[in-house]
Design an enzyme around this catalytic site. Structure first.
Site, PDB file in Angstrom:
ATOM      1  N   ASN A 426     -73.398 -11.477   5.514  1.00 58.34           N
ATOM      2  CA  ASN A 426     -71.816 -10.834   5.584  1.00 58.34           C
ATOM      3  C   ASN A 426     -71.814  -9.438   6.044  1.00 58.34           C
ATOM      4  O   ASN A 426     -71.476  -9.188   7.060  1.00 58.34           O
ATOM      5  CB  ASN A 426     -71.458 -11.035   4.075  1.00 58.34           C
ATOM      6  CG  ASN A 426     -69.846 -10.866   4.034  1.00 58.34           C
ATOM      7  OD1 ASN A 426     -69.265 -10.198   4.561  1.00 58.34           O
ATOM      8  ND2 ASN A 426     -69.284 -11.563   3.070  1.00 58.34           N
ATOM      9  N   ASP A 427     -72.395  -8.542   5.178  1.00 57.16           N
ATOM     10  CA  ASP A 427     -72.256  -7.283   5.766  1.00 57.16           C
ATOM     11  C   ASP A 427     -73.194  -7.025   6.930  1.00 57.16           C
ATOM     12  O   ASP A 427     -72.694  -5.989   7.709  1.00 57.16           O
ATOM     13  CB  ASP A 427     -73.135  -6.284   4.561  1.00 57.16           C
ATOM     14  CG  ASP A 427     -72.424  -6.226   3.318  1.00 57.16           C
ATOM     15  OD1 ASP A 427     -71.139  -6.565   3.434  1.00 57.16           O
ATOM     16  OD2 ASP A 427     -72.894  -5.982   2.170  1.00 57.16           O
ATOM     17  N   VAL A 428     -74.133  -7.622   7.361  1.00 57.45           N
ATOM     18  CA  VAL A 428     -74.952  -7.549   8.482  1.00 57.45           C
ATOM     19  C   VAL A 428     -74.248  -7.882   9.788  1.00 57.45           C
ATOM     20  O   VAL A 428     -74.535  -7.589  10.953  1.00 57.45           O
ATOM     21  CB  VAL A 428     -76.254  -8.231   8.385  1.00 57.45           C
ATOM     22  CG1 VAL A 428     -77.147  -7.713   7.357  1.00 57.45           C
ATOM     23  CG2 VAL A 428     -76.127  -9.775   8.276  1.00 57.45           C
ATOM     24  N   ALA A 468     -71.704  -4.812  -0.186  1.00 57.21           N
ATOM     25  CA  ALA A 468     -71.200  -3.696  -0.142  1.00 57.21           C
ATOM     26  C   ALA A 468     -69.842  -3.679  -0.617  1.00 57.21           C
ATOM     27  O   ALA A 468     -69.220  -2.693  -0.962  1.00 57.21           O
ATOM     28  CB  ALA A 468     -71.429  -3.287   1.212  1.00 57.21           C
TER      29      ALA A 468
END
Length: 499
Positions: A426-428, A468
């Site tokens: 997700n965040d990456v 995050a």
């Protein structure tokens, strides 16, 4: 390099629990013991070298085990402070606990396990330091003919206890954040930088005053307990302002701290193996932290200073910001597009680890390769909340090493990719890292999946967001198809459709 913390930090725990290798009559250090500790140190160096590459990691693990066996056996032969039964009971209890944890722990829980082990290293350093302070004669650190602890030993004691206490409390907070028992969002206290700096100055000042103070006899004075108490507090204060996106750096940083704590206690105990092991863990952990900060476009000083410069109010609230239209697809849709593609890039994330989908994912990749599709895996430095977490999972599934690429080596390939297949990440892949200055992940390099012709995104539901805590614009791109399901179940259905 990603797998050395679990091996060498464990070695530091074991080494830190040993006693000085004095000769039977006391006084001079046994020369054979010194040589044996030096040999064990060489094996630790070889272990670190082996763990720098997945291809040699097994040999690295073996070398680390051999080095630790030599160190422990040497201590058992040359010890002077405890009986063999006492040491045997300690080893047995520790072994039972370790085996029980190892058998029950899942790869998805490895980040918090490593953080937990780091806390044990720090606590061991504090306990050994306090033991040496209370009974310095047994550790051979008194000035000849007096009851005063040597000045250099006072400094070593103070630094070892301080670093160990910081490692312990900081690792506990990291464990709580990684395991979800505490929010991963930064917790920003008013005037935190002034408080942190003042506390650190106080710790160093007290250690300096203790080094020259007449209160240097066994267990005398308030200074050593004060250093321990302040260090416990500062470890807590340094980690709570750091957000979840930076937690992989925190894990490697705490690994470094645990090494320096072990090295400091090694000087106090006169244990060469501890000094070598501690220095290896400390320096390699610091280097890895620096490398990861560069890979994430983070300031190294900012992270080790406890999120210095973090904006108040930055961070996600744990839910999408708004409901927006998105396209949902099925396993059949994904299978059709994947087998029509010429180039597919797979981006695994923590969700893949949770679902234990790495083996079926490799089967999917093998099926695509049999159909002539070029398949590659893209690994982000922070994927899995611990350095190397995804690499270990893929190696566990026997994914060929030459198909796995790091961000800087593959990011330019997305423009030529027919499909970007995101499984549990997700965040990456969140473009907010490039566009939203208020985002807690702003400035972190991410995969350019938006440049791929087609994006398939596997996640459980649209209700969740990344670690995050921020929404992801990739969900709503015109070329994105959401595959809402358990990762393992969805990939199994795709493999069936491909067959």
């Amino acid at each position: 390099m990603s797998r050395f913390p679990s091996v060498l930090a464990t070695a530091a725990i074991a080494a830190i629990s040993t006693t000085p290798a004095h000769a039977a009559g006391g006084g001079e250090v046994n020369e054979w013991a010194m040589l044996a500790y030096l040999v064990s140190g060489v094996f630790f160096i070889l272990a670190l070298r082996g763990l720098s590459s997945p291809a040699t990691s097994r040999a690295g693990n073996r070398n680390g085990i051999i080095g630790m066996v030599i160190a422990v056996a040497t201590t058992l032969v040359t010890h002077s402070l405890a009986t063999i039964p006492e040491i045997g009971i300690a080893i047995f209890l520790g072994g039972v606990i370790g085996v029980t944890i190892a058998r029950k722990i899942a790869m998805t829980s490895m980040p918090e396990l490593v953080a937990g082990f780091h806390s044990l290293v720090g606590l061991a350093a504090v306990v050994v330091g306090l033991a040496a302070w209370l009974d310095p004669a047994s550790f051979g650190i008194l000035e000849p003919g007096t009851d005063q602890i040597q000045m250099v030993s006072r400094i070593e004691l103070g630094l070892g206890i301080a670093i160990g206490a910081i490692t312990f409390s900081g690792s506990v907070i990291a464990f709580l954040k990684l395991s979800g028992r505490m929010s991963g969002s930064p917790i920003l206290l008013p005037a935190r930088h002034i408080i942190n700096l003042g506390t650190l100055v106080a710790i160093l000042g007290i250690i300096g005053f203790y080094a020259v103070s007449p209160e240097g006899a066994a267990g005398q004075g308030w200074m050593v307990p004060a250093v321990a108490a302040l260090a416990f507090i500062i470890g807590f204060l340094l980690i709570i302002p750091i957000g979840g996106a930076d937690m992989p750096v925190v894990v490697s940083m705490l690994n470094s701290y645990s090494g320096w704590a072990a090295a400091a206690m090694g000087f106090t105990l006169g244990n060469t193996a501890m000094i070598i092991t501690g220095a290896l863990v400390g320096s390699s952990g610091a280097i890895l932290s620096y490398i990861m900060c560069r890979a994430m476009n983070r300031s190294f000083i900012s992270v080790i200073a406890g999120g210095f410069g973090a904006e108040d109010g930055a961070g996600g609230d744990g839910a999408p910001r708004e409901q927006r239209p998105y396209k949902q697809g099925s396993a059949d849709d994904a299978a059709f597009m994947l087998e029509q593609a010429e180039k597919v890039i797979i981006i695994p994330g923590y969700g893949m680890a949770v679902a234990q989908a790495q083996h079926i994912l490799r089967e999917m990749a093998d099926a695509l390769k049999e159909k002539g599709v070029d398949v590659k895996y893209a690994i982000h430095p922070v994927a899995g909340r611990m350095p190397g977490h995804m690499n270990v999972l893929l190696a566990e599934a026997n994914v060929p090493y030459d198909e796995v690429f790091e961000l800087e080596d593959i990011n330019s390939d997305f423009a030529q990719a027919d499909v970007a297949f995101i499984i549990g990440a997700n965040d990456v892949v969140n473009p907010a890292a490039k566009t939203d200055k208020a985002s807690p992940i702003y400035g972190m390099p991410v995969f350019d999946v938006d440049k791929a012709k087609q994006v398939f995104f596997i996640k459980r539901s649209m209700g969740g967001v990344g670690y995050a805590g921020v929404d992801n614009d990739v969900f709503y791109m015109p070329q994105t198809v959401m595959l809402l399901s358990d990762a393992k179940k969805m990939v199994e259905e795709i493999v069936k459709a491909l067959d």
